[in-house]
Design a protein around this motif. Structure first.
Motif, PDB file in Angstrom:
ATOM      1  N   ASP A   1       6.745  64.984  29.059  1.00  0.00           N
ATOM      2  CA  ASP A   1       5.556  65.061  28.204  1.00  0.00           C
ATOM      3  C   ASP A   1       4.636  66.107  28.823  1.00  0.00           C
ATOM      4  O   ASP A   1       4.059  65.884  29.890  1.00  0.00           O
ATOM      5  N   LEU A   2       4.533  67.245  28.166  1.00  0.00           N
ATOM      6  CA  LEU A   2       3.717  68.367  28.646  1.00  0.00           C
ATOM      7  C   LEU A   2       2.781  68.806  27.534  1.00  0.00           C
ATOM      8  O   LEU A   2       3.232  69.203  26.461  1.00  0.00           O
ATOM      9  N   GLY A   3       1.502  68.734  27.788  1.00  0.00           N
ATOM     10  CA  GLY A   3       0.547  69.190  26.780  1.00  0.00           C
ATOM     11  C   GLY A   3      -0.539  68.168  26.520  1.00  0.00           C
ATOM     12  O   GLY A   3      -0.785  67.269  27.323  1.00  0.00           O
ATOM     13  N   LEU A   4      -1.181  68.315  25.368  1.00  0.00           N
ATOM     14  CA  LEU A   4      -2.241  67.382  24.977  1.00  0.00           C
ATOM     15  C   LEU A   4      -1.627  66.205  24.234  1.00  0.00           C
ATOM     16  O   LEU A   4      -0.762  66.384  23.375  1.00  0.00           O
ATOM     17  N   ARG A   5      -2.061  65.026  24.577  1.00  0.00           N
ATOM     18  CA  ARG A   5      -1.518  63.814  23.970  1.00  0.00           C
ATOM     19  C   ARG A   5      -2.661  62.898  23.563  1.00  0.00           C
ATOM     20  O   ARG A   5      -3.591  62.670  24.342  1.00  0.00           O
ATOM     21  N   LYS A   6      -2.601  62.371  22.345  1.00  0.00           N
ATOM     22  CA  LYS A   6      -3.605  61.413  21.892  1.00  0.00           C
ATOM     23  C   LYS A   6      -3.172  60.025  22.351  1.00  0.00           C
ATOM     24  O   LYS A   6      -2.086  59.558  21.991  1.00  0.00           O
ATOM     25  N   ILE A   7      -4.000  59.393  23.178  1.00  0.00           N
ATOM     26  CA  ILE A   7      -3.712  58.033  23.611  1.00  0.00           C
ATOM     27  C   ILE A   7      -4.610  57.081  22.827  1.00  0.00           C
ATOM     28  O   ILE A   7      -5.770  57.377  22.557  1.00  0.00           O
ATOM     29  N   ARG A   8      -4.038  55.958  22.446  1.00  0.00           N
ATOM     30  CA  ARG A   8      -4.762  54.991  21.625  1.00  0.00           C
ATOM     31  C   ARG A   8      -5.218  53.812  22.477  1.00  0.00           C
ATOM     32  O   ARG A   8      -4.437  53.241  23.225  1.00  0.00           O
ATOM     33  N   ILE A   9      -6.484  53.496  22.354  1.00  0.00           N
ATOM     34  CA  ILE A   9      -7.048  52.368  23.079  1.00  0.00           C
ATOM     35  C   ILE A   9      -6.647  51.078  22.362  1.00  0.00           C
ATOM     36  O   ILE A   9      -6.673  51.007  21.126  1.00  0.00           O
ATOM     37  N   VAL A  10      -6.250  50.075  23.114  1.00  0.00           N
ATOM     38  CA  VAL A  10      -5.823  48.805  22.539  1.00  0.00           C
ATOM     39  C   VAL A  10      -6.932  48.227  21.667  1.00  0.00           C
ATOM     40  O   VAL A  10      -8.101  48.214  22.053  1.00  0.00           O
ATOM     41  N   GLU A  11      -6.557  47.763  20.472  1.00  0.00           N
ATOM     42  CA  GLU A  11      -7.537  47.215  19.531  1.00  0.00           C
ATOM     43  C   GLU A  11      -8.131  45.909  20.062  1.00  0.00           C
ATOM     44  O   GLU A  11      -7.482  45.158  20.797  1.00  0.00           O
ATOM     45  N   ASP A  12      -9.353  45.669  19.675  1.00  0.00           N
ATOM     46  CA  ASP A  12     -10.074  44.445  20.036  1.00  0.00           C
ATOM     47  C   ASP A  12     -10.271  44.305  21.539  1.00  0.00           C
ATOM     48  O   ASP A  12     -10.451  43.192  22.051  1.00  0.00           O
ATOM     49  N   LEU A  13     -10.240  45.425  22.244  1.00  0.00           N
ATOM     50  CA  LEU A  13     -10.519  45.386  23.679  1.00  0.00           C
ATOM     51  C   LEU A  13     -12.003  45.086  23.859  1.00  0.00           C
ATOM     52  O   LEU A  13     -12.851  45.798  23.319  1.00  0.00           O
TER      53      LEU A  13
END
Length: 264
Positions: free
Chosen positions: A123-135
């Motif tokens: 994995d090389l580059g920009l990556r969108k990470i998603r925050i766990v819902e209802d945290l």
């Protein structure tokens, strides 16, 4: 000189400086200081070269940061095994520890999780990470007005966390990587991506990976092309998260054990 009330941090460097980073930034230590430091005392230990803090000095540090590395977090080099012991000790002391990329993975390994080659490859580059819902709103995100649904971060890894340690909570994931961020209590934070990296640093790394045949040249060219058109990482938010985590008041101090005797 460090005053009694001045916070003190420890940077555990698991990678050697590239010629590019030395020339442009004066070394990786300055990259980390620019991202995380706010006038505190920071001590550098090049663990990749066998430099470790004295076990009797650990209580003096408010927090620890483990850098990325070209080495495998599941490797059995002596410095990696010694680093795992150090991280187990810091966990027992409930010291703040932030692990980035390799640091994220070796934290997981040291505390009982599993790491290995990434199932989806590099994995090389920009990556969108998603925050766990209802945290729940917590101190980690306290500097932000609200928990964002996603953040864009620079990624540069071919290994990943397969299974988090007992008691850990996954707080972010992506389409490529199941564990982008995890926490244990209020003292352990692992981040797979690089909140401290700039796009030019990653671009240079991609060039070097292609040059030594670690990645296919066409793959490298595509990664660099995407880097140019995919905007910028959310560095401000990510740096705030890291700084807020490191600089919140931690738990009490437990006397650490001494280094174990090792035999070849």
């Amino acid at each position: 000189m460090v005053t009694e009330d001045q916070k003190r941090y420890c940077l555990l460097m698991a990678a050697r400086d590239s010629e590019y980073v030395k020339k442009v930034y004066g070394g990786y230590v300055n990259v980390f200081l620019k991202a995380f430091a706010e006038g505190e005392q920071w001590d550098l230990f090049r663990v990749v070269d066998g430099e470790f803090p004295d076990m009797d000095e650990l209580h003096k540090y408010h927090g620890f940061v483990i850098s990325g590395s070209p080495y495998d977090a599941y490797g059995n080099e002596m410095w990696i095994l010694k680093l795992c012991f150090l991280l187990q000790t810091l966990d027992a002391m409930e010291k703040k520890v932030l692990g980035i990329c390799f640091g994220h993975q070796v934290l997981c390994r040291a505390l009982g999780g599993k790491v290995g080659k990434a199932h989806c490859g590099w994995d090389l580059g920009l990556r969108k990470i998603r925050i766990v819902e209802d945290l729940p709103l917590c101190s980690l995100f306290g500097v932000l007005e609200e928990i964002p649904p996603s953040l864009t971060i620079i990624e540069c890894h071919q290994d990943e966390v397969w299974e988090v340690p007992l008691g850990a909570e996954v707080i972010a994931f992506s389409e490529q990587t199941g564990v982008e961020m995890f926490v244990i209590g209020d003292h352990i934070l692992g981040i797979q991506g690089h909140p401290e990296y700039t796009k030019d640093i990653l671009s240079n790394i991609i060039d070097r990976l292609a040059l030594n045949d670690s990645v296919d040249k066409e793959f490298a060219e595509n990664a660099k092309s995407r880097l140019e058109i995919n905007g910028e990482p959310d560095r401000n938010s990510l740096e705030k998260i890291c700084k807020n985590f490191l600089k919140e008041e931690g738990s009490g101090i437990i006397s650490p054990p001494h280094w174990p005797t090792t035999h070849k």
